[in-house]
Scaffold this active site. Structure first.
Site, PDB file in Angstrom:
ATOM      1  N   LEU A 174       1.650  22.341  -7.731  1.00 12.20           N
ATOM      2  CA  LEU A 174       0.584  23.228  -7.192  1.00 12.20           C
ATOM      3  C   LEU A 174      -0.419  23.664  -7.804  1.00 12.20           C
ATOM      4  O   LEU A 174      -0.158  24.000  -9.350  1.00 12.20           O
ATOM      5  CB  LEU A 174       1.129  24.151  -6.006  1.00 12.20           C
ATOM      6  CG  LEU A 174       1.863  25.287  -6.727  1.00 12.20           C
ATOM      7  CD1 LEU A 174       1.145  26.335  -7.681  1.00 12.20           C
ATOM      8  CD2 LEU A 174       2.733  26.107  -5.954  1.00 12.20           C
ATOM      9  N   ARG A 175      -1.628  23.994  -7.555  1.00 12.76           N
ATOM     10  CA  ARG A 175      -2.590  24.689  -8.511  1.00 12.76           C
ATOM     11  C   ARG A 175      -2.668  26.062  -7.910  1.00 12.76           C
ATOM     12  O   ARG A 175      -2.999  26.423  -6.777  1.00 12.76           O
ATOM     13  CB  ARG A 175      -3.875  23.824  -8.203  1.00 12.76           C
ATOM     14  CG  ARG A 175      -4.071  22.287  -8.788  1.00 12.76           C
ATOM     15  CD  ARG A 175      -5.065  21.728  -8.114  1.00 12.76           C
ATOM     16  NE  ARG A 175      -5.172  21.596  -6.788  1.00 12.76           N
ATOM     17  CZ  ARG A 175      -5.981  21.168  -5.817  1.00 12.76           C
ATOM     18  NH1 ARG A 175      -7.229  20.921  -6.438  1.00 12.76           N
ATOM     19  NH2 ARG A 175      -5.766  21.239  -4.468  1.00 12.76           N
ATOM     20  N   GLU A 176      -2.602  26.894  -9.074  1.00 14.31           N
ATOM     21  CA  GLU A 176      -3.068  28.304  -8.452  1.00 14.31           C
ATOM     22  C   GLU A 176      -4.267  28.356  -8.031  1.00 14.31           C
ATOM     23  O   GLU A 176      -5.398  27.887  -8.495  1.00 14.31           O
ATOM     24  CB  GLU A 176      -2.759  29.340  -9.655  1.00 14.31           C
ATOM     25  CG  GLU A 176      -1.312  29.669 -10.232  1.00 14.31           C
ATOM     26  CD  GLU A 176      -1.127  30.304 -11.284  1.00 14.31           C
ATOM     27  OE1 GLU A 176      -2.084  31.349 -11.636  1.00 14.31           O
ATOM     28  OE2 GLU A 176       0.054  30.278 -11.986  1.00 14.31           O
ATOM     29  N   CYS A 281       0.207  26.776 -17.065  1.00 20.80           N
ATOM     30  CA  CYS A 281       0.860  25.685 -17.346  1.00 20.80           C
ATOM     31  C   CYS A 281       0.224  24.779 -18.424  1.00 20.80           C
ATOM     32  O   CYS A 281       1.043  24.192 -19.258  1.00 20.80           O
ATOM     33  CB  CYS A 281       0.688  24.939 -15.875  1.00 20.80           C
ATOM     34  SG  CYS A 281       1.750  25.815 -14.764  1.00 20.80           S
TER      35      CYS A 281
END
Ligand code: NAD
Length: 461
Positions: A174-176, A281
């Site tokens: 997932l991407r924040e 990340c």
């Protein structure tokens, strides 16, 4: 007839979901999104979070960080009775067949992953395992070999263990800032397991997500995650290198990006020139990957170059500012953006954290604005730069942040920066200069209003 069969299958799946209990360890960006998302999908989800303050907020239905739409899903999950939270792990281990491990894996000073939190989780699970079979799914980002170590650690902590369990690696992509969207629309589901049947069983949890599912070995899954992040980081450093060349020839990197990206083998995604990648990340996982390569005596030169290029972005941006302003001492500079990107309040490894102290050290006064990141940034400054409090002013109104300013420095890419009235801002500033580190504004429009506008990979002003 076919429709009836499909309906029956749907009803059957829904009732199975209601019986399945899923446990989540760690309610951070990954854990809380997974928990709220699975609860929405119909599963009963039990979450354990060690941070008491965080847990208190979450139990009240308050999301402890900013992530678009998460608050709504969190409340809905709590109200439906399918989402609940505990401080202690025992109930989770005894009741849930599936246990998702979502704790942090920060890196240490030597750039290797810190396995401390995972080790604690292994011990806590081991101490609470009884006779029911458990599937432990590691969603944290980890170096290859971790799943196997995790298994070994549980067995070590529980000498003479009778209960059986399997460890699965299921990296999170997932991407924040887009986490809820990404949860419901994953690009792929990667499941790493030594046991194909268990991999298949885990894949059933995600069978209605419409994403390709790949069942691989434990280590393959772990490598896929690190390699994916390294590849994204590589694309950013690639375009930033080309941006340096573009500037020499007074060219526009956006045209160059489009020209490269029209090749379907390349595409334009993740080819945006700027001040480099940050966040919790990419920088961490890239540094850790280099350590993994070194550890196995494999040449990490490609990834080292990606990191060096990214680190250089900060000084390149600072030089751009100095070149544009001639002198920065005693000037007010406005920084828009302390979170590492738009739509998040996460400031971990944000480029602004490196840029702002350098400017203060050179005698500038900084007005900082960010739609969501100010609170975290305030804590960061208090902790790391207590002496800078007179030089850094946090301002909650974007227009106010530009009053008497000598330049606006754009360091992340919130949409709000595109929507403000630049005619008003032009009037408020001492000298109307914009240095756009994310290439989000239109150079010609800015020029027309009267700004001196500088961006990345683009000498047109
Ligand atoms: P985070 O720091 O936001 O959350 C981790 C949570 O785990 C914290 O709230 C912490 O208090 C809790 N925790 C730690 N030990 C615990 C324990 N023993 N029991 C219960 N709770 C415990 O981290 P995050 O951003 O959610 O990332 C988690 C992992 O997922 C990391 O390995 C990260 O690299 C990876 N990941 C993160 C993202 C992202 O965008 N944030 C994306 C993909 C993968």
């Amino acid at each position: 007839m076919v429709l009836l069969k499909e309906k029956l299958k749907e009803i059957e799946t829904e009732s199975i979901k209601k019986e399945v209990k899923v446990g989540i360890i760690g309610a951070g960006y990954v854990g809380l999104v997974t928990a709220a998302g699975l609860a929405y999908k119909g599963y009963h989800v039990l979450v354990v979070e060690k941070d008491k303050e965080k847990l208190k907020k979450i139990k009240q239905g308050i999301c402890p960080f900013y992530e678009p739409d998460l608050q709504r899903y969190l409340l809905e999950g709590i109200e439906s009775g399918r989402l609940s939270f505990r401080e202690n792990i025992s109930e989770l281990v005894s009741e849930c067949r599936y246990i998702f491990v979502c704790v942090g894996t920060p890196i240490k000073d030597d750039s290797t992953y810190d396995m401390y939190y995972l080790d604690i989780v292994a011990k806590e699970i081991a101490n609470n395992l009884k006779n029911n079979f458990k599937v432990i799914i590691i969603r944290s980002t980890v170096p290859p070999g971790t799943g196997r170590w995790f298994k070994k650690a549980i067995l070590r902590y529980r000498r003479g263990l009778t209960a059986s369990f399997e460890v699965v690696s299921m990296p999170e992509f997932l991407r924040e800032g887009n986490a809820i969207y990404d949860f419901f629309n994953p690009s792929r589901i990667i499941i790493g397991s030594d046991n194909y049947d268990i991999g298949k069983e885990v894949s059933e949890l995600y069978s209605d997500f419409g994403a390709p599912i790949l069942i691989v070995s434990l280590e393959e899954a772990e490598i896929i995650k690190l390699a994916s992040n390294a590849f994204l980081a590589m694309r950013i450093s690639f375009i930033n290198s080309i941006a340096n060349l573009s500037e020499v020839f007074d060219s526009n990197i956006e045209n160059i990006r489009l020209g490269i990206g029209l090749d379907p083998r390349i595409g334009t995604e993740f080819l945006k020139a700027g001040i480099g990648f940050g966040g919790s990340c990419l920088p961490k996982d890239l540094s850790a990957l280099i350590s993994v390569f070194n550890n196995y005596q494999i040449n990490p030169i490609l990834f080292e170059a990606v990191k060096i290029i990214n680190d250089e972005r900060i000084d390149i941006f600072i030089n751009k500012i100095k070149k544009a302003l001639w002198n920065i001492k005693n000037k007010i500079l406005t920084v828009w953006g302390v979170s590492f990107k738009a739509n998040t309040d996460d400031i971990r490894e944000s480029p602004a954290l490196k840029i702002i102290p350098k400017l203060v050290q050179e005698g500038a006064f900084i007005n900082v604005y960010d739609p969501k990141g100010l609170h975290n940034f305030q804590n960061y400054v208090q902790k790391n730069y207590p002496n800078f409090s007179n030089s850094i002013k946090l301002i909650e109104n974007i227009y106010e942040s530009t009053v008497n300013s000598s330049a606006i420095l754009i360091t992340n890419d919130w949409d709000e920066y595109k929507r403000v009235n630049y005619y008003n801002i032009y009037e408020l500033m001492e000298t109307p200069i914009i240095i756009d580190g994310r290439n989000i504004l239109n150079p010609l429009e800015m020029k027309e209003i009267g700004f001196e506008y500088y961006s990345i990979g683009n000498n047109i002003r």
